[in-house]
Design a protein around this motif. Structure first.
Motif, mmCIF file in Angstrom:
data_model
loop_
_atom_site.group_PDB
_atom_site.id
_atom_site.type_symbol
_atom_site.label_atom_id
_atom_site.label_comp_id
_atom_site.label_asym_id
_atom_site.label_seq_id
_atom_site.Cartn_x
_atom_site.Cartn_y
_atom_site.Cartn_z
ATOM 1 N N THR A 1 33.486 38.047 48.243
ATOM 2 C CA THR A 1 34.472 38.606 47.325
ATOM 3 C C THR A 1 35.875 38.335 47.842
ATOM 4 O O THR A 1 36.236 38.774 48.932
ATOM 5 C CB THR A 1 34.269 40.126 47.187
ATOM 6 O OG1 THR A 1 32.919 40.377 46.784
ATOM 7 C CG2 THR A 1 35.235 40.718 46.186
ATOM 8 N N GLU A 2 36.668 37.596 47.075
ATOM 9 C CA GLU A 2 38.055 37.335 47.449
ATOM 10 C C GLU A 2 38.959 38.164 46.546
ATOM 11 O O GLU A 2 38.853 38.093 45.328
ATOM 12 C CB GLU A 2 38.397 35.855 47.326
ATOM 13 C CG GLU A 2 39.788 35.541 47.832
ATOM 14 C CD GLU A 2 40.067 34.062 47.845
ATOM 15 O OE1 GLU A 2 40.713 33.611 48.802
ATOM 16 O OE2 GLU A 2 39.657 33.355 46.901
ATOM 17 N N HIS B 1 45.591 36.975 49.752
ATOM 18 C CA HIS B 1 44.178 36.942 49.382
ATOM 19 C C HIS B 1 43.341 37.288 50.606
ATOM 20 O O HIS B 1 43.513 36.688 51.672
ATOM 21 C CB HIS B 1 43.780 35.553 48.867
ATOM 22 C CG HIS B 1 44.321 35.260 47.527
ATOM 23 N ND1 HIS B 1 45.572 34.730 47.337
ATOM 24 C CD2 HIS B 1 43.802 35.443 46.292
ATOM 25 C CE1 HIS B 1 45.794 34.588 46.045
ATOM 26 N NE2 HIS B 1 44.740 35.019 45.381
ATOM 27 N N LYS C 1 33.744 38.370 53.739
ATOM 28 C CA LYS C 1 32.790 37.302 54.008
ATOM 29 C C LYS C 1 31.350 37.654 53.645
ATOM 30 O O LYS C 1 30.610 36.786 53.190
ATOM 31 C CB LYS C 1 32.890 36.897 55.476
ATOM 32 C CG LYS C 1 34.240 36.261 55.809
ATOM 33 C CD LYS C 1 34.449 36.051 57.278
ATOM 34 C CE LYS C 1 33.460 35.067 57.836
ATOM 35 N NZ LYS C 1 33.737 34.717 59.229
ATOM 36 N N ARG D 1 43.752 31.260 52.042
ATOM 37 C CA ARG D 1 44.438 30.755 50.866
ATOM 38 C C ARG D 1 45.930 30.895 51.050
ATOM 39 O O ARG D 1 46.377 31.977 51.402
ATOM 40 C CB ARG D 1 43.999 31.539 49.629
ATOM 41 C CG ARG D 1 44.438 30.900 48.357
ATOM 42 C CD ARG D 1 44.060 31.729 47.195
ATOM 43 N NE ARG D 1 42.642 31.655 46.927
ATOM 44 C CZ ARG D 1 42.132 31.410 45.736
ATOM 45 N NH1 ARG D 1 42.930 31.247 44.717
ATOM 46 N NH2 ARG D 1 40.845 31.360 45.550
ATOM 47 N N LEU E 1 39.367 37.584 51.826
ATOM 48 C CA LEU E 1 37.982 37.251 51.510
ATOM 49 C C LEU E 1 37.058 38.132 52.342
ATOM 50 O O LEU E 1 37.107 38.109 53.570
ATOM 51 C CB LEU E 1 37.700 35.783 51.826
ATOM 52 C CG LEU E 1 36.244 35.335 51.721
ATOM 53 C CD1 LEU E 1 35.772 35.378 50.275
ATOM 54 C CD2 LEU E 1 36.066 33.945 52.313
#
Length: 117
Positions: free
Chosen positions: A45-46, A37, A41, A19, A39
């Motif tokens: 959950t970001e 940001h 994987k 992002r 993430l």
């Protein structure tokens, strides 16, 4: 401690930075703004992390050529738990490993540069 926080605080987990897009240049722009940001994987959950610049390491990062590694650290409150997110990102793939560290109120305030009156 909530289940998600506990899971992400145990061992290292695959992470990705995508992002605003999955590029070293975009990551550098976010770093310059002090907010990235990450993430996780496995869980999808970001997390938006407020960076603590003196705990990050970009000495091995070549953002303009998308090479090397970036080490980021910063704070967030996740499910009402104050945590530090630590991640190492390979700038070629924009992926790496990361984990959370639960923090006390005082540790969190220090990480987030909150001053007590």
């Amino acid at each position: 401690m909530k289940e998600l926080v506990e899971k992400l605080s145990t061992g290292k987990h695959p992470v990705q930075v995508n992002r605003p897009d999955k590029s070293a240049g975009a990551l550098k722009e976010r770093i310059d703004l002090g907010y990235v940001h990450i993430l996780f994987k496995e869980t999808g959950t970001e997390l938006g992390i407020k960076l603590k610049s003196n705990r990050c390491d970009f000495s091995m990062a070549d953002f303009s050529n998308s090479k090397g590694k970036a080490h980021v650290e910063g704070g967030i409150t996740l499910n009402y738990n104050k945590v530090k997110c630590v991640a190492d990102i390979d700038l070629t793939t924009m992926e790496g490993e990361g984990y959370l560290i639960p923090l006390s109120d005082a540790e969190y305030d220090d990480l987030m540069d909150k001053k007590k009156n």
